[in-house]
Design a protein around this motif. Sequence first.
Motif, mmCIF file in Angstrom:
data_model
loop_
_atom_site.group_PDB
_atom_site.id
_atom_site.type_symbol
_atom_site.label_atom_id
_atom_site.label_comp_id
_atom_site.label_asym_id
_atom_site.label_seq_id
_atom_site.Cartn_x
_atom_site.Cartn_y
_atom_site.Cartn_z
ATOM 1 N N SER A 162 0.813 -1.216 0.000
ATOM 2 C CA SER A 162 0.000 0.000 0.000
ATOM 3 C C SER A 162 0.845 1.265 0.000
ATOM 4 N N VAL A 163 0.279 2.309 -0.572
ATOM 5 C CA VAL A 163 0.852 3.660 -0.533
ATOM 6 C C VAL A 163 -0.155 4.532 0.198
ATOM 7 N N PHE A 164 0.333 5.293 1.186
ATOM 8 C CA PHE A 164 -0.593 6.132 1.950
ATOM 9 C C PHE A 164 0.127 7.348 2.517
ATOM 10 N N LEU A 165 -0.657 8.401 2.757
ATOM 11 C CA LEU A 165 -0.146 9.587 3.435
ATOM 12 C C LEU A 165 0.106 9.206 4.889
ATOM 13 N N ASP A 166 1.233 9.707 5.421
ATOM 14 C CA ASP A 166 1.625 9.348 6.790
ATOM 15 C C ASP A 166 2.217 10.584 7.464
ATOM 16 N N SER A 167 1.434 11.660 7.519
ATOM 17 C CA SER A 167 1.943 12.935 8.014
ATOM 18 C C SER A 167 2.433 12.869 9.464
ATOM 19 N N ASP A 168 1.875 11.964 10.280
ATOM 20 C CA ASP A 168 2.322 11.839 11.665
ATOM 21 C C ASP A 168 3.412 10.772 11.839
ATOM 22 N N ASN A 169 3.840 10.166 10.747
ATOM 23 C CA ASN A 169 4.945 9.203 10.728
ATOM 24 C C ASN A 169 4.727 8.024 11.682
ATOM 25 N N ASP A 170 3.479 7.542 11.762
ATOM 26 C CA ASP A 170 3.193 6.404 12.638
ATOM 27 C C ASP A 170 3.108 5.077 11.872
ATOM 28 N N LYS A 171 3.473 5.102 10.591
ATOM 29 C CA LYS A 171 3.485 3.907 9.722
ATOM 30 C C LYS A 171 2.093 3.298 9.581
ATOM 31 N N ALA A 172 1.089 4.141 9.617
ATOM 32 C CA ALA A 172 -0.305 3.744 9.415
ATOM 33 C C ALA A 172 -0.968 4.815 8.556
ATOM 34 N N PRO A 173 -1.908 4.445 7.697
ATOM 35 C CA PRO A 173 -2.558 5.422 6.806
ATOM 36 C C PRO A 173 -3.298 6.509 7.590
ATOM 37 N N ASP A 174 -3.045 7.772 7.212
ATOM 38 C CA ASP A 174 -3.770 8.894 7.817
ATOM 39 C C ASP A 174 -5.261 8.721 7.523
ATOM 40 N N GLY A 175 -6.059 8.729 8.554
ATOM 41 C CA GLY A 175 -7.501 8.578 8.386
ATOM 42 C C GLY A 175 -7.900 7.220 7.829
ATOM 43 N N GLY A 176 -7.001 6.252 7.837
ATOM 44 C CA GLY A 176 -7.295 4.922 7.301
ATOM 45 C C GLY A 176 -7.369 4.868 5.786
ATOM 46 N N GLN A 177 -6.955 5.970 5.122
ATOM 47 C CA GLN A 177 -7.095 6.060 3.663
ATOM 48 C C GLN A 177 -5.840 5.558 2.949
ATOM 49 N N ILE A 178 -6.030 4.570 2.096
ATOM 50 C CA ILE A 178 -4.955 4.033 1.258
ATOM 51 C C ILE A 178 -5.104 4.656 -0.122
ATOM 52 N N LEU A 179 -4.023 5.275 -0.616
ATOM 53 C CA LEU A 179 -4.079 5.954 -1.910
ATOM 54 C C LEU A 179 -3.946 4.992 -3.085
ATOM 55 N N ASN A 180 -3.108 3.986 -2.914
ATOM 56 C CA ASN A 180 -2.878 3.021 -3.989
ATOM 57 C C ASN A 180 -2.449 1.716 -3.342
ATOM 58 N N GLN A 181 -2.806 0.614 -3.978
ATOM 59 C CA GLN A 181 -2.403 -0.692 -3.457
ATOM 60 C C GLN A 181 -2.225 -1.656 -4.626
ATOM 61 N N ILE A 182 -1.165 -2.442 -4.558
ATOM 62 C CA ILE A 182 -0.969 -3.477 -5.567
ATOM 63 C C ILE A 182 -0.889 -4.835 -4.875
ATOM 64 N N ASN A 183 -1.387 -5.827 -5.573
ATOM 65 C CA ASN A 183 -1.294 -7.207 -5.122
ATOM 66 C C ASN A 183 -0.720 -7.985 -6.295
ATOM 67 N N VAL A 184 0.596 -8.056 -6.361
ATOM 68 C CA VAL A 184 1.286 -8.661 -7.492
ATOM 69 C C VAL A 184 1.334 -10.170 -7.324
ATOM 70 N N ASN A 185 0.971 -10.881 -8.381
ATOM 71 C CA ASN A 185 1.089 -12.335 -8.391
ATOM 72 C C ASN A 185 2.566 -12.673 -8.597
ATOM 73 N N LEU A 186 3.236 -13.082 -7.534
ATOM 74 C CA LEU A 186 4.662 -13.396 -7.623
ATOM 75 C C LEU A 186 4.922 -14.737 -8.311
ATOM 76 N N GLY A 187 3.918 -15.588 -8.386
ATOM 77 C CA GLY A 187 4.082 -16.879 -9.057
ATOM 78 C C GLY A 187 5.248 -17.660 -8.484
ATOM 79 N N ASP A 188 6.218 -17.961 -9.323
ATOM 80 C CA ASP A 188 7.380 -18.747 -8.888
ATOM 81 C C ASP A 188 8.542 -17.860 -8.439
ATOM 82 N N TYR A 189 8.218 -16.685 -7.919
ATOM 83 C CA TYR A 189 9.216 -15.767 -7.356
ATOM 84 C C TYR A 189 8.887 -15.493 -5.889
ATOM 85 N N SER A 190 9.886 -15.082 -5.140
ATOM 86 C CA SER A 190 9.659 -14.592 -3.781
ATOM 87 C C SER A 190 10.261 -13.187 -3.705
ATOM 88 N N LEU A 191 9.758 -12.378 -2.790
ATOM 89 C CA LEU A 191 10.202 -10.992 -2.664
ATOM 90 C C LEU A 191 10.500 -10.713 -1.201
#
Length: 186
Positions: A87-116
Amino acid sequence: MPSQKREAGFSLLELIITIVILSIAAGFTSQAWEWWISKTRHRVILESYHTLFAYARWTAASQNTLVTVCPLSIKNRCVDAWEQPVSVFLDSDNDKAPDGGQILNQINVNLGDYSLRSRTAGRGYFQFNSRGMTHGAMGSLILCPQNFKNGVMSYMPVNIAGRFRAEHDEDGDGIIRLPWGTKLSC
């Protein structure tokens, strides 16, 4: 002398030779197909993360605030588990949680036969400041194939200016040698 009339059809030998040739061709095609699928998946993964990090950097600079990129736990906190949606989110208070619970963008990539996995000193997150540069320490991701025969290892750092890039294991030995001497492996 009367001529003998040959019956139409294939002999057993002709049929066996044809089946053997088709089996060999199918084997080569199957291997090439697996390689092509793995190469395509690798490219899609890299492009997805490149786009996500570019968006996060742009958002931080255009919104003039701190932006965090990370996988989130059920409690909406950053975790170092990159097989989960990121997820990508605004974090103006730097608490590593989305401000107001709002997520701006999120990806769920199918890694298949890869690990990350991340190289973020256990933090599991990346941050961009109001100028689009990294906030705090830099970090990187390492994309590892389960099978080096069909896949390529990639190192994806985010530099201090906030730019994402990728380096690849060109010789297929499972090790990426960085210019300053560090060796990365899966």
